[in-house]
Design an enzyme around this catalytic site. Structure first.
Site, PDB file in Angstrom:
ATOM      1  N   ARG A 268      68.190  64.651  22.734  1.00  0.00           N
ATOM      2  CA  ARG A 268      67.576  65.879  22.207  1.00  0.00           C
ATOM      3  C   ARG A 268      66.550  65.555  21.112  1.00  0.00           C
ATOM      4  O   ARG A 268      65.534  66.228  20.983  1.00  0.00           O
ATOM      5  CB  ARG A 268      68.650  66.840  21.681  1.00  0.00           C
ATOM      6  CG  ARG A 268      69.464  67.465  22.810  1.00  0.00           C
ATOM      7  CD  ARG A 268      70.658  68.227  22.298  1.00  0.00           C
ATOM      8  NE  ARG A 268      70.286  69.403  21.535  1.00  0.00           N
ATOM      9  CZ  ARG A 268      71.147  70.054  20.741  1.00  0.00           C
ATOM     10  NH1 ARG A 268      72.382  69.592  20.596  1.00  0.00           N
ATOM     11  NH2 ARG A 268      70.767  71.123  20.102  1.00  0.00           N
TER      12      ARG A 268
ATOM     13  N   ASP B 240      65.972  72.265  16.096  1.00  0.00           N
ATOM     14  CA  ASP B 240      64.629  71.711  16.387  1.00  0.00           C
ATOM     15  C   ASP B 240      63.689  71.999  15.211  1.00  0.00           C
ATOM     16  O   ASP B 240      64.074  72.662  14.249  1.00  0.00           O
ATOM     17  CB  ASP B 240      64.090  72.321  17.702  1.00  0.00           C
ATOM     18  CG  ASP B 240      63.888  73.843  17.620  1.00  0.00           C
ATOM     19  OD1 ASP B 240      64.475  74.568  18.439  1.00  0.00           O
ATOM     20  OD2 ASP B 240      63.152  74.288  16.716  1.00  0.00           O
TER      21      ASP B 240
ATOM     22  N   HIS C 264      72.534  75.128  10.751  1.00  0.00           N
ATOM     23  CA  HIS C 264      73.333  74.220  11.586  1.00  0.00           C
ATOM     24  C   HIS C 264      72.759  72.809  11.605  1.00  0.00           C
ATOM     25  O   HIS C 264      73.116  72.007  12.466  1.00  0.00           O
ATOM     26  CB  HIS C 264      73.427  74.759  13.020  1.00  0.00           C
ATOM     27  CG  HIS C 264      74.218  76.022  13.119  1.00  0.00           C
ATOM     28  ND1 HIS C 264      74.125  76.860  14.208  1.00  0.00           N
ATOM     29  CD2 HIS C 264      75.093  76.593  12.270  1.00  0.00           C
ATOM     30  CE1 HIS C 264      74.947  77.897  14.022  1.00  0.00           C
ATOM     31  NE2 HIS C 264      75.539  77.762  12.844  1.00  0.00           N
TER      32      HIS C 264
ATOM     33  N   CYS D 124      72.049  53.274   7.734  1.00  0.00           N
ATOM     34  CA  CYS D 124      71.421  53.925   6.589  1.00  0.00           C
ATOM     35  C   CYS D 124      70.600  52.942   5.771  1.00  0.00           C
ATOM     36  O   CYS D 124      70.724  51.721   5.919  1.00  0.00           O
ATOM     37  CB  CYS D 124      72.504  54.565   5.714  1.00  0.00           C
ATOM     38  SG  CYS D 124      73.360  53.382   4.649  1.00  0.00           S
TER      39      CYS D 124
ATOM     40  N   ALA E 293      61.130  86.673  23.931  1.00  0.00           N
ATOM     41  CA  ALA E 293      60.593  86.721  22.560  1.00  0.00           C
ATOM     42  C   ALA E 293      59.111  86.371  22.546  1.00  0.00           C
ATOM     43  O   ALA E 293      58.346  86.922  21.747  1.00  0.00           O
ATOM     44  CB  ALA E 293      61.380  85.757  21.677  1.00  0.00           C
TER      45      ALA E 293
HETATM   46  C1  BV8 Z   1      82.745  77.283  10.610  1.00  0.00           C
HETATM   47  C2  BV8 Z   1      74.977  72.593  16.252  1.00  0.00           C
HETATM   48  C3  BV8 Z   1      84.340  77.150   8.871  1.00  0.00           C
HETATM   49  C4  BV8 Z   1      75.293  71.829  17.446  1.00  0.00           C
HETATM   50  C5  BV8 Z   1      76.162  74.642  16.450  1.00  0.00           C
HETATM   51  C6  BV8 Z   1      88.224  76.998  14.956  1.00  0.00           C
HETATM   52  C7  BV8 Z   1      88.006  76.107  13.919  1.00  0.00           C
HETATM   53  C8  BV8 Z   1      86.924  76.212  13.070  1.00  0.00           C
HETATM   54  C9  BV8 Z   1      85.992  77.189  13.295  1.00  0.00           C
HETATM   55  C10 BV8 Z   1      86.204  78.042  14.341  1.00  0.00           C
HETATM   56  C11 BV8 Z   1      87.310  77.987  15.166  1.00  0.00           C
HETATM   57  N1  BV8 Z   1      87.217  78.995  16.081  1.00  0.00           N
HETATM   58  C12 BV8 Z   1      86.091  79.687  15.866  1.00  0.00           C
HETATM   59  C13 BV8 Z   1      85.476  79.117  14.823  1.00  0.00           C
HETATM   60  C14 BV8 Z   1      84.232  79.471  14.278  1.00  0.00           C
HETATM   61  C15 BV8 Z   1      83.187  78.679  15.045  1.00  0.00           C
HETATM   62  C16 BV8 Z   1      82.699  79.584  16.141  1.00  0.00           C
HETATM   63  O1  BV8 Z   1      82.024  80.522  15.857  1.00  0.00           O
HETATM   64  N2  BV8 Z   1      83.088  79.287  17.387  1.00  0.00           N
HETATM   65  C17 BV8 Z   1      82.680  80.166  18.462  1.00  0.00           C
HETATM   66  C18 BV8 Z   1      82.211  79.365  19.652  1.00  0.00           C
HETATM   67  C19 BV8 Z   1      83.842  81.093  18.771  1.00  0.00           C
HETATM   68  N3  BV8 Z   1      82.157  78.389  14.086  1.00  0.00           N
HETATM   69  C20 BV8 Z   1      82.165  77.221  13.461  1.00  0.00           C
HETATM   70  O2  BV8 Z   1      82.911  76.301  13.699  1.00  0.00           O
HETATM   71  C21 BV8 Z   1      81.137  77.100  12.350  1.00  0.00           C
HETATM   72  N4  BV8 Z   1      81.771  76.612  11.188  1.00  0.00           N
HETATM   73  O3  BV8 Z   1      83.222  78.319  10.997  1.00  0.00           O
HETATM   74  O4  BV8 Z   1      83.195  76.615   9.515  1.00  0.00           O
HETATM   75  C22 BV8 Z   1      84.437  76.375   7.631  1.00  0.00           C
HETATM   76  C23 BV8 Z   1      84.308  77.043   6.425  1.00  0.00           C
HETATM   77  C24 BV8 Z   1      84.466  76.322   5.254  1.00  0.00           C
HETATM   78  C25 BV8 Z   1      84.712  74.964   5.310  1.00  0.00           C
HETATM   79  C26 BV8 Z   1      84.816  74.301   6.547  1.00  0.00           C
HETATM   80  C27 BV8 Z   1      84.689  75.001   7.718  1.00  0.00           C
HETATM   81  C28 BV8 Z   1      80.054  76.112  12.702  1.00  0.00           C
HETATM   82  C29 BV8 Z   1      79.274  76.613  13.865  1.00  0.00           C
HETATM   83  C30 BV8 Z   1      78.074  75.715  14.095  1.00  0.00           C
HETATM   84  C31 BV8 Z   1      78.273  74.937  15.357  1.00  0.00           C
HETATM   85  N5  BV8 Z   1      77.073  74.203  15.659  1.00  0.00           N
HETATM   86  N6  BV8 Z   1      75.047  73.965  16.642  1.00  0.00           N
HETATM   87  C32 BV8 Z   1      74.032  71.578  18.187  1.00  0.00           C
HETATM   88  O5  BV8 Z   1      73.055  72.332  18.078  1.00  0.00           O
HETATM   89  O6  BV8 Z   1      74.071  70.578  18.903  1.00  0.00           O
HETATM   90  S1  BV8 Z   1      76.320  76.143  17.190  1.00  0.00           S
HETATM   91  C33 BV8 Z   1      75.267  76.311  18.498  1.00  0.00           C
HETATM   92  O7  BV8 Z   1      75.434  77.654  18.941  1.00  0.00           O
HETATM   93  C34 BV8 Z   1      73.803  76.199  18.166  1.00  0.00           C
HETATM   94  O8  BV8 Z   1      73.524  75.940  16.811  1.00  0.00           O
HETATM   95  C35 BV8 Z   1      73.276  77.557  18.474  1.00  0.00           C
HETATM   96  O9  BV8 Z   1      72.220  77.909  17.687  1.00  0.00           O
HETATM   97  C36 BV8 Z   1      74.463  78.359  18.202  1.00  0.00           C
HETATM   98  C37 BV8 Z   1      74.461  79.755  18.646  1.00  0.00           C
HETATM   99  O10 BV8 Z   1      73.976  79.803  19.932  1.00  0.00           O
HETATM  100  P1  BV8 Z   1      72.614  80.640  20.161  1.00  0.00           P
HETATM  101  O11 BV8 Z   1      71.578  80.095  19.251  1.00  0.00           O
HETATM  102  O12 BV8 Z   1      72.937  82.078  20.080  1.00  0.00           O
HETATM  103  O13 BV8 Z   1      72.258  80.156  21.604  1.00  0.00           O
HETATM  104  P2  BV8 Z   1      72.928  80.660  22.972  1.00  0.00           P
HETATM  105  O14 BV8 Z   1      72.553  79.685  24.022  1.00  0.00           O
HETATM  106  O15 BV8 Z   1      74.362  80.995  22.744  1.00  0.00           O
HETATM  107  O16 BV8 Z   1      72.185  82.053  23.248  1.00  0.00           O
HETATM  108  C38 BV8 Z   1      70.791  82.072  23.488  1.00  0.00           C
HETATM  109  C39 BV8 Z   1      70.393  83.529  23.492  1.00  0.00           C
HETATM  110  O17 BV8 Z   1      68.969  83.582  23.621  1.00  0.00           O
HETATM  111  C40 BV8 Z   1      70.974  84.308  24.673  1.00  0.00           C
HETATM  112  O18 BV8 Z   1      71.491  85.537  24.180  1.00  0.00           O
HETATM  113  C41 BV8 Z   1      69.761  84.574  25.566  1.00  0.00           C
HETATM  114  O19 BV8 Z   1      69.831  85.861  26.168  1.00  0.00           O
HETATM  115  C42 BV8 Z   1      68.638  84.543  24.587  1.00  0.00           C
HETATM  116  N7  BV8 Z   1      67.369  84.070  25.179  1.00  0.00           N
HETATM  117  C43 BV8 Z   1      67.188  83.090  26.104  1.00  0.00           C
HETATM  118  N8  BV8 Z   1      65.868  82.975  26.362  1.00  0.00           N
HETATM  119  C44 BV8 Z   1      65.227  83.869  25.564  1.00  0.00           C
HETATM  120  C45 BV8 Z   1      66.184  84.569  24.803  1.00  0.00           C
HETATM  121  N9  BV8 Z   1      65.863  85.537  23.932  1.00  0.00           N
HETATM  122  C46 BV8 Z   1      64.550  85.833  23.792  1.00  0.00           C
HETATM  123  N10 BV8 Z   1      63.568  85.202  24.482  1.00  0.00           N
HETATM  124  C47 BV8 Z   1      63.868  84.228  25.371  1.00  0.00           C
HETATM  125  N11 BV8 Z   1      62.881  83.618  26.042  1.00  0.00           N
END
Ligand code: BV8
Length: 240
Positions: A60, A94, A109, A139, A223
């Site tokens: 990536r 990105d 993120h 590093c 978008a």
């Molecule tokens: C946190 C980096 C707490 C990776 C990413 C158990 C344990 C711990 C936490 C959790 C748990 N269970 C749940 C959680 C919370 C968890 C979470 O939310 N899980 C979900 C799946 C249920 N969250 C976390 O773990 C977060 N941390 O809670 O920490 C904490 C607090 C204190 C101290 C310690 C810990 C961390 C979350 C971050 C994870 N990392 N990314 C990488 O990029 O490689 S998340 C990943 O999903 C990406 O960053 C991405 O940005 C993000 C969200 O996805 P979207 O951006 O929405 O992308 P997606 O594909 O889903 O959707 C695209 C959309 O675009 C669609 O709707 C589509 O219709 C639309 N689209 C497509 N084309 C177009 C368009 N729209 C317009 N125009 C177009 N052309």
């Protein structure tokens, strides 16, 4: 909407980069189809199989030089010029917002361009050709060079800049989300906080996200087409 009198906060997700050719996560053909999250985007995955995770992120990182910002990115950089105050938060890792001309981008993120020392926790920009090879990178901050990890927030890790993010949303007039499925927290919950802070909430997304009911105004479609039109309308309204 007289944007020259408004504090605007924007949150973007993978959807804004889709028209630049970067794969989203959860759409058909998305990144998570081949690489389930738990295999490549958790600290446990990194401990268990660092080569697999490193390979996923190196490919990536290499792809960044093959893509360009699209009209949606440029529309936001134009909006930034006209808004009274503009604050951009992205879930994306990105650099397309920066390359479209927006100086301050908050990557909640993390960023593909940066790598993080596993020992000191320091991040450094490492995008030279030698940094993109398949071997692990080391590093420059420790006496004995330590292995670098992707400077990415994995699931279960705390997102970055959250205090600044909440402070900015608390005082904004308009909160706009572009290209996010509303799956991932705390990002998907920021619109709730914006509503509690009496901001107008606007969504631009291809399909209905999980949290679409939270938005006062929704625009469904790509978008790259919708955002330039909307921003031009808002700029015109501001000059009336
Ligand atoms: C946190 C980096 C707490 C990776 C990413 C158990 C344990 C711990 C936490 C959790 C748990 N269970 C749940 C959680 C919370 C968890 C979470 O939310 N899980 C979900 C799946 C249920 N969250 C976390 O773990 C977060 N941390 O809670 O920490 C904490 C607090 C204190 C101290 C310690 C810990 C961390 C979350 C971050 C994870 N990392 N990314 C990488 O990029 O490689 S998340 C990943 O999903 C990406 O960053 C991405 O940005 C993000 C969200 O996805 P979207 O951006 O929405 O992308 P997606 O594909 O889903 O959707 C695209 C959309 O675009 C669609 O709707 C589509 O219709 C639309 N689209 C497509 N084309 C177009 C368009 N729209 C317009 N125009 C177009 N052309």
């Amino acid at each position: 909407m007289k944007i020259n009198q408004l504090n605007i906060v924007v949150l973007t997700g993978a959807g804004i980069s889709a028209e630049s050719g970067l794969r989203t996560f959860r759409d058909n053909g998305g990144l998570w189809e081949e690489h389930p999250v738990e295999e490549v985007a958790t600290p446990q995955a990194w401990q268990r199989n660092p080569s697999m995770v490193w390979g996923f992120y190196q490919s990536r990182r290499r792809q960044l030089s093959e893509v360009e910002p699209n009209p949606a990115h440029f529309a936001l950089s134009k909006l930034a010029e006209y808004a009274k105050d503009f604050f951009l938060i992205t879930q994306n890792v990105d650099d397309l917002h920066e390359r479209s001309g927006i100086m301050d981008v908050v990557h909640m993120h993390g960023q593909l361009r940066m790598l993080r020392c596993e020992l000191s926790g320091k991040s450094e920009e490492r995008m030279e050709p030698s940094d993109l090879e398949s071997d692990f990178q080391f590093c420059t901050c420790c006496e004995t060079a330590s292995r670098l990890r992707p400077d990415i927030v994995w699931f279960g890790e705390q997102p970055m800049n959250m205090v600044e993010i909440y402070n900015k949303i608390e005082t904004c007039d308009v909160f706009i989300v572009v290209g996010s499925s509303g799956h991932v927290y705390p990002a998907a919950g920021l619109v709730n906080f914006a509503k509690q802070s009496n901001a107008q909430t606007i969504l631009i997304n291809l399909e209905e996200p999980l949290n679409s009911f939270m938005f006062d105004e929704t625009h469904f479609g790509s978008a790259g087409k919708i955002l330039p039109k909307l921003v031009n309308e808002w700029i015109e309204q501001s000059s009336l």
